[in-house]
Design a protein around this motif. Structure first.
Motif, PDB file in Angstrom:
ATOM      1  N   LEU A  14       0.829  -1.213   0.000  1.00  0.00           N
ATOM      2  CA  LEU A  14       0.000   0.000   0.000  1.00  0.00           C
ATOM      3  C   LEU A  14       0.864   1.264   0.000  1.00  0.00           C
ATOM      4  O   LEU A  14       0.553   2.241  -0.678  1.00  0.00           O
ATOM      5  CB  LEU A  14      -0.939   0.000   1.214  1.00  0.00           C
ATOM      6  CG  LEU A  14      -2.093  -0.986   1.145  1.00  0.00           C
ATOM      7  CD1 LEU A  14      -2.721  -1.149   2.523  1.00  0.00           C
ATOM      8  CD2 LEU A  14      -3.122  -0.546   0.124  1.00  0.00           C
ATOM      9  N   GLN A  44       2.174   1.616  -3.532  1.00  0.00           N
ATOM     10  CA  GLN A  44       1.092   1.953  -4.468  1.00  0.00           C
ATOM     11  C   GLN A  44       0.564   3.370  -4.250  1.00  0.00           C
ATOM     12  O   GLN A  44      -0.064   3.941  -5.131  1.00  0.00           O
ATOM     13  CB  GLN A  44      -0.057   0.944  -4.347  1.00  0.00           C
ATOM     14  CG  GLN A  44       0.311  -0.457  -4.778  1.00  0.00           C
ATOM     15  CD  GLN A  44       0.707  -0.540  -6.233  1.00  0.00           C
ATOM     16  OE1 GLN A  44       0.060   0.018  -7.108  1.00  0.00           O
ATOM     17  NE2 GLN A  44       1.814  -1.223  -6.497  1.00  0.00           N
ATOM     18  N   ASN A  45       0.813   3.923  -3.079  1.00  0.00           N
ATOM     19  CA  ASN A  45       0.338   5.259  -2.731  1.00  0.00           C
ATOM     20  C   ASN A  45       1.460   6.297  -2.886  1.00  0.00           C
ATOM     21  O   ASN A  45       1.479   7.301  -2.188  1.00  0.00           O
ATOM     22  CB  ASN A  45      -0.196   5.249  -1.288  1.00  0.00           C
ATOM     23  CG  ASN A  45      -1.057   6.445  -0.969  1.00  0.00           C
ATOM     24  OD1 ASN A  45      -1.662   7.044  -1.850  1.00  0.00           O
ATOM     25  ND2 ASN A  45      -1.090   6.811   0.300  1.00  0.00           N
ATOM     26  N   ALA A  69      -4.600   3.262   5.405  1.00  0.00           N
ATOM     27  CA  ALA A  69      -4.565   1.805   5.256  1.00  0.00           C
ATOM     28  C   ALA A  69      -3.196   1.242   5.624  1.00  0.00           C
ATOM     29  O   ALA A  69      -3.108   0.135   6.166  1.00  0.00           O
ATOM     30  CB  ALA A  69      -4.935   1.414   3.821  1.00  0.00           C
TER      31      ALA A  69
END
Length: 121
Positions: A84, A87-88, A95
């Motif tokens: 995460l 991906q962010n 999250a």
């Protein structure tokens, strides 16, 4: 909805469709509700580890708890947090923190199981 327009000598019936709801507004509301639901349930999830920990500690018996399972859950939470984060755009989002919190609780459970098994061996 049917609307009837009347004028002298003319009667006209038209079917009027209600204006569609703003799909962007509905989507934003859905995403906000989903975000808060995710946050709420995962915060409760982190607290839900505590009764199991207290029960294991109180009984001094961890034999009913699989160390393999807890290590797997620990690994799943850590790698999900890392995924995460990447991906962010390498930013710490809600999250990521939730998954790190769950990983911390799994690590605590692993340590408790290992400690109790070391004491009883």
């Amino acid at each position: 909805m049917t609307t009837i327009l009347k004028s002298p000598g003319l009667r006209l019936a038209m079917r009027v469709q209600p204006a569609p709801a703003d799909p962007q507004r509905a989507r934003r509301a859905y995403l906000a509700a989903l975000t808060w639901g995710f946050t709420l349930f995962n915060a409760v999830r982190m607290l839900s580890y505590l009764p199991t920990m207290w029960a294991i500690y109180g009984s001094g018996d961890s034999s009913q708890h699989s160390l393999w399972t807890w290590l797997t859950w620990l690994g799943a939470n850590v790698t999900m947090a890392a995924w995460l984060y990447e991906q962010n755009g390498q930013r710490m989002g809600r999250a990521v923190f939730i998954n790190l919190g769950n990983a911390t609780m799994c690590a605590a459970m692993v340590m408790l199981i290992v400690a109790l098994r070391g004491l009883t061996s």
